[in-house]
Design a protein around this motif. Structure first.
Motif, short mmCIF file in Angstrom:
data_model
loop_
_atom_site.label_atom_id
_atom_site.label_comp_id
_atom_site.label_asym_id
_atom_site.label_seq_id
_atom_site.Cartn_x
_atom_site.Cartn_y
_atom_site.Cartn_z
N PRO A 155 0.70 -1.25 0.04
CA PRO A 155 0.13 0.08 0.15
C PRO A 155 0.78 1.40 0.14
O PRO A 155 2.07 1.08 0.50
CB PRO A 155 -0.70 -0.26 1.39
CG PRO A 155 -0.08 -1.06 2.19
CD PRO A 155 0.91 -2.19 1.28
N PRO A 156 0.40 2.40 -0.42
CA PRO A 156 -0.97 2.83 -1.31
C PRO A 156 -1.04 2.00 -2.65
O PRO A 156 -0.01 1.68 -2.98
CB PRO A 156 -1.02 4.00 -1.28
CG PRO A 156 0.29 4.62 -1.06
CD PRO A 156 1.04 3.67 -0.38
N SER A 157 -2.17 1.77 -3.11
CA SER A 157 -2.52 1.01 -4.26
C SER A 157 -3.57 1.58 -4.88
O SER A 157 -4.99 1.32 -4.39
CB SER A 157 -2.57 -0.45 -3.96
OG SER A 157 -3.22 -1.28 -5.15
N VAL A 158 -3.44 2.00 -6.25
CA VAL A 158 -4.51 2.36 -6.90
C VAL A 158 -5.71 1.35 -7.15
O VAL A 158 -6.84 1.41 -7.09
CB VAL A 158 -4.25 3.39 -8.22
CG1 VAL A 158 -5.56 3.40 -9.12
CG2 VAL A 158 -3.50 4.37 -7.78
N PRO A 159 -5.27 0.14 -7.39
CA PRO A 159 -6.29 -0.78 -7.89
C PRO A 159 -6.92 -1.58 -6.76
O PRO A 159 -8.00 -1.92 -6.76
CB PRO A 159 -5.28 -2.12 -8.62
CG PRO A 159 -3.87 -1.35 -9.20
CD PRO A 159 -3.95 -0.27 -8.29
N MET A 160 -6.34 -1.50 -5.63
CA MET A 160 -6.95 -1.79 -4.35
C MET A 160 -8.04 -0.82 -4.16
O MET A 160 -9.15 -1.17 -3.58
CB MET A 160 -5.97 -1.83 -3.36
CG MET A 160 -5.19 -3.06 -2.96
SD MET A 160 -4.24 -3.04 -1.43
CE MET A 160 -3.05 -4.35 -1.75
N ILE A 161 -7.87 0.56 -4.23
CA ILE A 161 -8.98 1.45 -4.22
C ILE A 161 -10.07 1.20 -5.04
O ILE A 161 -11.28 1.24 -4.80
CB ILE A 161 -8.37 3.09 -4.37
CG1 ILE A 161 -7.34 3.33 -3.20
CG2 ILE A 161 -9.50 3.83 -4.32
CD1 ILE A 161 -6.66 4.49 -3.21
N ILE A 162 -9.75 0.92 -6.39
CA ILE A 162 -10.80 0.72 -7.37
C ILE A 162 -11.43 -0.67 -6.91
O ILE A 162 -12.81 -0.71 -6.73
CB ILE A 162 -10.26 0.64 -8.72
CG1 ILE A 162 -9.64 2.03 -9.31
CG2 ILE A 162 -11.28 0.04 -9.83
CD1 ILE A 162 -8.79 1.83 -10.35
N ILE A 176 -4.05 -2.81 4.59
CA ILE A 176 -3.47 -3.43 5.77
C ILE A 176 -3.20 -4.79 5.20
O ILE A 176 -1.88 -5.52 5.57
CB ILE A 176 -4.17 -3.32 6.89
CG1 ILE A 176 -4.41 -2.03 7.48
CG2 ILE A 176 -3.59 -4.04 8.22
CD1 ILE A 176 -3.51 -1.21 7.86
N ALA A 177 -4.08 -5.52 4.61
CA ALA A 177 -4.03 -6.64 4.05
C ALA A 177 -2.95 -7.18 2.95
O ALA A 177 -2.40 -8.07 2.95
CB ALA A 177 -5.65 -7.25 3.27
N GLY A 178 -2.45 -5.94 2.23
CA GLY A 178 -1.53 -6.06 1.46
C GLY A 178 -0.23 -6.22 1.83
O GLY A 178 0.86 -6.45 1.18
N VAL A 179 -0.01 -5.79 3.09
CA VAL A 179 1.49 -5.51 3.78
C VAL A 179 2.35 -6.86 3.49
O VAL A 179 3.11 -7.14 3.25
CB VAL A 179 1.32 -4.92 5.01
CG1 VAL A 179 2.82 -5.25 5.65
CG2 VAL A 179 1.02 -3.51 5.12
N VAL A 180 1.57 -7.98 4.18
CA VAL A 180 2.13 -9.40 4.35
C VAL A 180 2.34 -10.13 2.92
O VAL A 180 3.44 -10.29 2.75
CB VAL A 180 1.62 -10.33 5.30
CG1 VAL A 180 1.96 -11.73 5.41
CG2 VAL A 180 1.65 -9.51 6.62
N LEU A 435 -3.03 -9.88 9.37
CA LEU A 435 -2.77 -8.76 10.03
C LEU A 435 -4.01 -7.78 10.23
O LEU A 435 -4.35 -7.38 11.35
CB LEU A 435 -1.85 -8.10 8.99
CG LEU A 435 -0.97 -6.82 9.63
CD1 LEU A 435 -0.47 -7.04 10.87
CD2 LEU A 435 -0.30 -6.14 8.45
N PRO A 436 -5.02 -7.82 9.27
CA PRO A 436 -6.17 -6.81 9.37
C PRO A 436 -7.00 -7.39 10.60
O PRO A 436 -7.56 -6.67 11.30
CB PRO A 436 -6.94 -6.72 8.09
CG PRO A 436 -6.21 -7.88 7.31
CD PRO A 436 -5.00 -7.99 7.83
#
Ligand code: NA
Ligand code: NA
Lengths: 442, 325, 165
Positions: A155-162, A176-180, A435-436
C-alpha cells in the motif's frame, strides 16, 4: 460468446499491428456495440459518455495524485537513495544489483500507488548501475518490470482503491491486508533472482562490498519513505481522511520533502513534474475509457452473464470459484491492464462470490478482502504477461534498446514467483487477512 | 445473444444499482409479467451490469443505449416538476409499500396527463418508493437534537437531506449513497443522514452505527420512476400497450415497496443483533428539522402552480392514500 | 503549425499543472478543515471531478503531440524488417484517426449533455462546461498529432513506438 471472442481477437490483432492499444480497444468496442445494438447513435453517445465519465470519476482522482507522489519522491532523490541502500545491503552478492532493484522497488511502492510509475521510476534509477556491472538485459529489465508490480500490492495502491469501490469492501483494511503479501512477493522475487543466478552466474555479476557504516548510513537516509508511508496509512487508519483523499495528502508530504531538499522551488521544475504525472495518467485514462466501451459491448453481448452461468454451473464453492475466476482473469490479463480487469470482470462475479462467502468459514467481509488480495496478484501477473504487458512496455520505453522479447523472457521467474505466492495465499488465507484481523479498530 | 437491438419486442433493461439490490426482484418479476401478458410480443431482457451512472439513466434511453431503466428523482428535478413531491422532506408517515403505491397513484392522478417526460423520449411505466431514510451515528449518544448534529462529523445524502442540513447551518460532507462507504469505513464521519437501514448494511457497514433515530415521518422517501423508450412504446399496438400497462404502475409500485419493507425488516433485525439501538425522534427535534426543510416544500408547491397543479392538494392526496392503506 | 502547437503545448502544460496542483491543495485543505474545525468544503468531490477531467484531457494533448500512447511493440522489429512503409503509415494514420475520433465523441457528447441539462448534484455545475473545455483540448490534441507527423514532441516517450526517433 462468439461476438465477444471476435472482439478480443480483433483488439489483439489490431494492437499487434502497432495501432495504439487505446484506439484499437475503442474501435472494437464501438463497432461491437454498434453491431449488437444496431444503432450507431447509441454507440456514439455511449462511447463519448464512457470516456468522459471515466475521465471525471471521483474515485480515479487518486491515479494522477499517487503518480505525482512518486514523481516528487524521485525529484527529491529519495528513489536514488533507496537504490543506494539496497545496493549497500545486497549488492555484493551474485545477482545483488537485481536484488537491490527489487528492494528499492518495494520501498518505492510504499509511496506510490501505481505499478507503471514504479516500473518507470526505478528503471531510470536502477538500469544504469546494472548496465555498468554488465547485467544481462533479460535479468535487469525483467526485474524492473516485475519489481514495478510491487507498487500495487504494497500500500498505497490504486487498484486496491478501485477494487474497494467496486466491491464496497473497506479500502483501509485492503491496504493493511496487502502488507504481508507485499513482503512475501518481495522475498519471492529475491528468491527468483537467487535461483536464476545460481544456474547462470553470468546473468548478474556481483557488485562491490560495502562496509557496515555505509550500510547503516544509507538505510538511515530512507526515513522519508517511512514517514510518508506512515502519514498515508496512519491518516486512513485513524479516520483523518479517506483512501481517495490520501493521495493528495501524500503529495503534499512528498512536496515538502522535495522542497526541503532544494527541489521544486522553480516554476519550471513544477511544470515539468506536474505535467509528467498528468501525461502518465492520461495514457492510463484513455486506455481505461476505451476498455469501458469494450466492456459495455461485452455487457450487451451477454458475455458477462454467460461467464457467470458457466462458473456457477460447476457449483465450485468458496475456494474453487475464486480459483476459476483467477484462471479467467489470468487469461483476460494477457490483454487487459489492471483497471480493465477490476472494472469489467470483478463486478460480474461479485454476486456469485458473495453467495459462497458464508460457506468459506471466514467472516464474509474478510472473504472479500482475501479475494481482493488474490485479484491484485492476478492483476500483477497481467501487467507482465505477454502479449500485452503494460509494465514490460513501460520498461522498454525507458530503456528503448532492450529487446521486448528479452524482457518477457526475463519476467518468467517472477511469474512463477507470483504463482507460488498466489498458491500460498489460497492455502493460507491468514497471510492476507491475518494482519487486518488482529489490528485494533477505532 | 445475437443482434437483439432493433427487434421491437426485445427491451434491454438497465438496473443501475447492480444485480445484488432488492429492486431487481420486483423489476425482473415485472419482466416476466410483461412477456406473459403480451404473449411474448414484448420480452424485457436485463443487462448483467450497469450501463450508465445513476444520474444519467434517462440519457441512456434518450441516446438509444438501452430501452428501460429507472431513475432517482433527485436527478429529474430539471426535467419535470411532478415526481419531485416524492422526495420532499417529511411527507410519509407510513411504510414503503404505502408510500410507493400512494406515490404512483398521486402522480398518476395529477401529473401523468402533463406528459412532462415527453421531451426526454421516455414513457413512464411506474413510479415507486423505497422505505424512508433516517439518522444514524457511530457515537455513543443517539442523534436527537440540533446540538447532537453539531457535535459530530456528518455525512448527508445529496439532495433533500443535505439541503435540510444546509438550511439549519450544519456543516457536513455530502455525496451519492455509493460514496458513503468511503467516509464510514474508517469513521471519517460519525453521523449519517439520509440512508435506510438497508443502506447502512449495503454501504456503511453493519457494525458502523451504535444508534439509529427514526422520525415519525421520514426526512426523505427515495423515489424513482421506471420508464421505457418512447419510440419503442409508441410503436406498439394499442392492445399490447394496455397489456403492459396492466402489469405496470401500481403493480410494480406495490411489489417493490413491499420488497423494500421486507428488506428493511431483515436489516432491522441484523442491525439490532449487531448492537444498534433504535430510538424514536424527540418531537422537538423533528419539528426543528421540519421547520428547516419547509422551504423545499414551498418551493415545490410554487413550481407545481406554474404548470397548473395545486401542490398542496397533491401532498394531501398522497397523505390520504398512505393513510388509506 | 509547429509554432502554433508549441504555444499550445506550453499553455496546456501550465493548465495541467494548475489543475493537478489545485486538486492536491483542494483535497488537502478540505481534509484539514473537516478534521480540525469540522467545516468541510461542501461539494469538494465535484470540484475534484472537474479538475480531474481537466487533467486527463490536458494530458491527452501532450500525449498526442509526443505520439506516446501505449503501443504493443512486440512485433515491431518484424514489421520494420518486412513491411516498414506500411507499418509506419498504419501507426501514424491510426494515431491521427484515433484522436480525431475521440475529439468527435467528446464534442458530440458535450452537446448531448447540454441538451440533457446534466449537472452536478450538490453545486449544480453544468457538465457541459467541462465538456466544452475537454472538446477544445481534444481539438488541440488533433492539432498536436498533426504536428507530430512533422516534428514529434520530445520528452515522455513511454509506451510509444520508437521507429521515428
Ligand atoms: Na504502493
Ligand atoms: Na498481460
Amino acid at each position: 460468446m462468439f461476438e465477444s471472442l471476435v472482439g478480443f481477437a480483433a483488439i489483439l490483432g489490431l494492437s499487434f499491428l502497432g495501432i495504439p492499444l487505446a484506439f484499437a480497444t475503442l474501435a472494437v468496442g464501438f463497432v461491437g456495440f454498434w453491431y449488437i445494438r444496431g444503432d450507431i447513435n447509441g454507440a456514439i453517445i455511449l462511447s463519448g459518455q464512457e470516456i468522459f465519465d471515466f475521465a471525471t470519476l471521483f474515485g480515479l482522482s487518486v491515479i494522477p495524485l499517487f503518480i505525482l507522489m512518486g514523481t516528487l519522491i524521485q525529484r527529491a532523490n529519495i528513489s536514488d537513495e533507496l537504490y543506494e541502500a539496497g545496493y549497500a545491503w545486497v549488492g555484493k552478492y551474485r545477482g545483488g544489483l537485481a536484488m537491490a532493484t527489487v528492494l528499492s522497488c518495494a520501498g518505492f511502492s510504499a509511496v506510490s500507488g501505481s505499478s507503471l510509475a514504479t516500473a518507470a521510476t526505478m528503471s531510470r534509477v536502477a538500469m544504469p548501475p546494472m548496465r555498468k556491472y554488465k547485467y544481462m538485459d533479460s535479468l535487469a529489465s525483467g526485474t524492473l518490470a516485475a519489481g514495478g508490480t510491487l507498487g500495487i500490492m504494497i500500500p498505497p495502491s490504486v487498484p486496491m482503491i478501485i477494487y474497494g469501490i467496486v466491491t464496497e469492501t473497506n479500502i483501509g483494511t485492503l491496504f493493511i491486508a496487502g502488507v504481508v503479501p507485499g513482503i512475501l512477493l518481495t522475498l519471492s522475487y529475491l528468491a527468483a533472482i537467487y535461483v536464476r543466478v545460481s544456474f547462470n552466474p553470468e546473468l548478474g555479476p556481483p557488485g562491490e562490498a560495502v562496509d557496515w557504516a555505509e550500510k547503516r548510513r544509507t538505510l538511515g537516509k530512507t526515513w522519508p519513505i517511512i514517514v510518508l508511508f506512515g502519514l498515508v496509512l496512519g491518516g486512513i487508519y485513524l479516520g483523518v481522511f479517506t483512501p481517495t483523499e490520501a493521495g493528495a495528502v501524500g503529495c503534499v508530504g512528498a512536496f515538502i520533502f522535495a522542497l526541503s531538499r532544494g527541489r521544486m522551488w522553480s516554476i519550471k521544475e513544477n511544470i515539468e513534474v506536474f505535467s509528467d504525472a498528468v501525461i502518465v495518467s492520461a495514457r492510463i485514462f484513455i486506455i481505461g475509457g476505451a476498455a469501458l466501451i469494450f466492456g459495455q459491448f461485452l455487457n450487451f453481448a451477454g458475455l458477462s452473464s454467460e461467464l457467470v452461468d458457466f462458473t456457477d454451473s460447476f457449483e465450485l464453492g468458496p475456494w474453487g470459484l475464486p480459483l476459476m475466476i483467477c484462471a479467467i482473469c489470468v487469461i483476460l490479463g494477457m490483454i487487459f491492464e489492471s483497471i480493465g480487469i477490476l472494472l469489467l470482470i470483478i463486478p460480474v462475479f461479485l454476486p456469485s462470490l458473495e453467495g459462497v462467502a458464508e460457506l468459506s468459514g471466514l467472516d464474509p467481509d474478510m472473504y472479500l478482502i482475501w479475494f481482493g488480495i488474490v485479484v491484485i496478484i492476478v492483476v500483477e501477473l497481467g501487467l507482465i504477461t505477454p502479449p500485452i504487458g503494460i509494465n514490460v512496455f513501460t520498461v522498454k520505453s525507458v530503456i528503448p534498446d532492450v529487446d521486448l522479447s528479452k524482457i518477457f523472457v526475463g519476467v518468467i521467474p517472477f511469474v512463477i514467483a507470483d504463482l507460488v505466492i498466489l498458491g500460498l495465499i489460497f492455502l493460507i488465507p491468514a497471510l492476507a487477512i491475518g494482519l487486518p484481523s488482529i489490528m485494533p479498530s477505532f | 445473444s445475437a443482434n437483439t437491438g432493433h427487434a421491437a419486442e426485445n427491451w434491454v433493461c438497465n438496473v443501475f444499482t447492480g444485480p445484488k439490490h432488492f429492486v431487481n426482484k420486483g423489476l425482473k418479476a415485472w419482466g416476466k409479467d410483461v412477456a406473459k401478458a403480451t404473449n411474448g410480443a414484448v420480452k424485457p431482457r436485463f443487462l448483467p451490469a450497469n450501463a450508465a451512472p445513476p444520474p444519467k439513466q434517462i440519457d441512456g434511453i434518450a441516446a438509444g443505449t438501452y430501452d428501460c431503466a429507472f431513475i432517482f428523482h433527485a436527478f429529474t428535478a430539471k426535467r419535470a416538476v411532478g415526481p419531485g413531491f416524492g422526495i420532499l422532506p417529511f411527507i410519509n408517515k407510513g411504510t414503503g409499500t404505502q408510500g410507493s403505491v400512494a406515490f404512483w397513484e398521486t402522480w398518476n392522478k395529477h401529473f401523468a396527463g402533463k406528459n412532462e417526460f415527453a421531451d426526454d423520449n421516455v414513457h413512464v411505466l411506474a413510479q415507486f418508493q423505497f422505505p424512508g431514510v433516517h439518522f444514524f451515528t457511530a457515537q455513543d449518544k443517539p442523534i436527537n437534537s440540533v446540538e447532537d448534529l453539531k457535535s459530530q462529523k456528518l455525512w448527508a445524502l445529496a439532495g433533500t437531506s443535505s439541503r435540510t442540513m444546509k438550511a439549519m447551518g450544519i456543516n457536513h460532507v455530502s455525496g451519492p449513497a455509493a460514496r458513503m462507504a468511503e467516509f464510514t469505513q474508517t469513521k471519517v464521519v460519525q453521523g449519517l443522514i439520509g440512508t435506510t437501514r438497508a443502506g447502512i448494511i449495503n454501504f456503511a457497514g453493519i457494525t458502523f452505527p451504535k444508534h439509529g433515530t427514526f422520525t415519525s415521518r421520514s426526512i426523505m422517501m427515495p423515489s424513482f420512476q421506471w420508464m421505457v423508450n418512447k419510440q419503442k412504446w409508441d410503436a406498439l399496438p394499442g392492445n399490447v400497450k394496455q397489456q403492459i400497462t396492466s402489469v405496470s404502475g401500481a403493480k410494480i409500485a406495490k411489489r417493490i415497496g413491499k420488497d423494500g419493507d421486507d428488506f428493511e425488516v431483515i436489516a432491522e433485525k441484523r442491525l439490532a443483533k449487531a448492537g444498534m439501538k433504535a430510538h424514536k425522534a424527540d418531537p422537538a427535534f423533528e419539528a426543528a428539522l421540519q421547520k428547516a426543510a419547509s422551504k423545499q416544500v414551498e418551493a415545490w408547491i410554487a413550481r407545481a402552480a406554474k404548470i397548473g397543479v395545486d401542490g398542496k392538494a397533491v401532498l394531501a392526496d398522497y397523505d390520504k392514500a398512505v393513510a388509506g392503506m | 503549425m509547429v509554432g502554433l502547437t508549441d504555444i499550445i503545448h506550453k499553455y496546456v502544460k501550465w493548465l495541467a499543472t494548475i489543475a493537478l496542483a489545485t486538486m492536491m491543495i483542494l483535497t488537502f485543505v478540505d481534509v484539514n478543515l473537516r478534521y480540525w474545525i469540522g467545516e468541510p468544503i461542501l461539494g469538494s468531490n465535484e470540484m475534484t471531478e472537474f479538475l480531474l477531467g481537466t487533467v486527463v484531457f490536458c494530458g491527452l494533448v501532450i500525449v498526442s503531440g509526443e505520439r506516446s500512447h501505449i503501443v504493443v511493440t512486440l512485433l515491431e522489429p518484424f514489421f520494420l524488417r518486412t513491411i516498414p512503409g506500411f507499418y509506419k503509415f498504419l501507426s501514424l494514420s491510426t494515431n491521427l484517426l484515433g484522436i480525431i475520433a475521440v475529439a468527435y465523441l467528446i464534442t458530440n457528447y458535450t452537446f448531448f449533455m447540454y441538451e440533457q441539462g446534466n449537472d452536478t448534484e450538490i453545486r449544480h455545475w453544468n457538465w457541459w462546461w467541462l465538456g466544452s473545455l475537454a472538446s477544445v483540448l481534444c481539438f488541440f490534441a488533433v492539432l498536436m498529432c498533426i504536428r507530430s507527423l512533422k516534428k514529434k514532441l520530445l520528452g515522455h516517450g513511454e509506451g510509444a513506438s520508437k521507429f521515428d526517433e
